[in-house]
Scaffold this active site. Sequence first.
Site: not given
Length: 777
Positions: A616, A711
Amino acid sequence: MTSPTPFPTGTILGYPRIGPRRQLKKAVESFWAGTTTAAELEDTAVALRQATRERLVELGLHAGDSSIPGSFSFYDQVLDALCTVGAVPTRYASLVDSEGSIDLAGYFTLARGEGDNLPLEMTKWFDSNYHYLVPEIGPETVFSLSSDRIVREFAEAKAAGYITRPVIVGPVTFLLLSKASDEAPTGFSPLERLDDLLPVYAALLGRLADAGAEWVQLDEPALVSESLDAPREDALAALERAYASLGALDTRPAIFVAAPYGSLDDALPVLALTRVDAIGLDLVRGDVPHATPGLAAKTLVAGVIDGHNIWRGDLAGAFDVAQRLSGLAGRVTVSTSTSLLHVPHNVDDETRLDEHLAGWLAFADQKVGQVATLARGLTEGRAAIAAELAAAADARDARRAAPGVRDGSVRARAATLTEADYSRGDYQARLHAQACALDLPLLPTTTIGSFPQTGDIRRARARHLTGALTDEDYRRLMEAEIARVVALQEEIGLDVLVHGEPERNDMVQYFAEQLDGFAVTENGWVQSYGSRCTRPSILWGDVSRPRPITVAWSTYTQGLTRKPVKGMLTGPVTILAWSFVRDDQPLADTATQVALALRDEITDLEAAGIRIVQVDEPALRELLPLKTKDHADYLDWSVGSFRLATAGANDATQIHTHLCYSEFGVVIDAIRNLDADVTSIEAVRSRMEVVADIEAGGFDHGIGPGVYDIHSPRVPSIGEITDLLDRALESIPERQVWVNPDCGLKTRGYTETVESLHNMVAATSAVRERIGAVVPA
């Protein structure tokens, strides 16, 4: 206006607002859960603000001279400015009352979304790890002074005996950080609305003056950045117009324009000739200015204490810089270079740090003390602070000589690297080898890595940390959770699985705890966005990997399923970006050391039979310098460190990466040069805007534009995800497209996660059926 009260000799641009024990986070999340009322949340905020004021006076700021900034926010300073000026998107018009205001519940709805209405887009705040919410401005936006919260918070402090300095994002930065609304015509720039916005700022300044505010801080960090959409000449023209207008007001506090995160460069002469009263310069990231017309009539606020990092630093050097400025301005004072929201509260809260390391550090409270020291030196002379300057110098000398800061074997390995160590080989050959090895369907579905971390998981980790749970018992608990997550993914129908990362406290800290050269904190929390807080690790020495980190967990997981399982690593740039990194050598050197440790981990994962490894790099765009001249060097070493970490992988091993909350068009070439086989990216809040950058850039590797915004607590419908997939497939060949959420699922609850992933798989199946894709048996 009359002559302003002198600007304080020492100040800070902002202070952590979450509380030393994350009191604000807990109160906000309790309000979201419905277990406390808005009034109770407001009471918590009042107590936090008062505790902050008291603490700052204790540390050396003053109650009555505007040295204490009023920088509190329930969620985000840009969202605060949006609500202050009434710039609520039309899709949320129902949240606005008859007077144009929005209550706390509505404020949070803009950040989190509601029903079919997406929340405001979120992106990185300049080159920090803080995220702000992006206003949506169009010709239809009606500006008005819709919230007097900033005035009420000033009055609250005044009633308690404090004259604070209200802080708000300045009008130019507010518009430069905004995006065009959905209703705006093609080519519209939010900066076009400046003349309509300025009267609202004027009204706010008038209200603050009437309340007794002597100074107001308008934050204009966009002026130091060359990476924004508006042409530079337009930004400078807006700057001149804005502060000519606001400076000419008869009723206003004195105006302090703060410009953190870099040098003002060609904006400084423009600002110096306006009628602002003080200008704040970041002299840690930026350059010491030359003589500039207009500065002689201003207070120059020298940002010489680093608000971005946690090292004690060169206090004598900072004092010297402040003194060198004395001939450039009418008066020189000192401050932090940025708000202290980027650093934890207090080193003294850390009981487990090595005492020598602790002596090298300065968190927010220590930095306030440093500002107070320098302010005293400016007033009383260098001799008055000689002892403090000497103590800081002794700490720097001790740090340089400490064992582990330099490791000969690590440096020798880095010195032998050649160009071949940074290259994997032909992508088409890899693509063929991976197709044979993995046999995945068109539009493969997967997740980014983490699954929800339940209270049971966190409690088990805490008990293990204190010794109440043995290593063996902890391992068994984590393996049971992994088995449950694998079974859940099988039931949902995902194609490439993850182990869910229950054993990981944080995607960087987990690795930091197992790499030499790092330390971790107990209470070193900083705000990432909203109520989301992280504990950045401290990268203090040369980095190496003493033993495998993830191999046992990945091997266990792969043994539970016939589907491929991704090995999950955090990339070198992100480990640097989300840590407090040593400042005694170039970032490129540190990145190389981290990359070599990750390269060894990938080698061991391959040997254990893991066929997909995700490295990542969500912070790749985040660290991009704000000045164009610095881009090439940064992209060279940042991309190089990723390639160094991954280039040792076999052709049949599929390397993934993940990036989030970035303006991808700016770094599309860099993303291509990472040479990852598959890249997953944030795309939902921008409504797949990123696919245009992908198409225009000729990107030909695998790409997973996110279709589920993690989110926000809202569950995307099958139709919504199908629409996003269709938008992606309009611009990207179907053979390249992967289907995944925007980011990891760690912060979400299981109910919403499972429903969202079911919808994601169902939408993918529908699209596959429509395009005639064949799914392997």
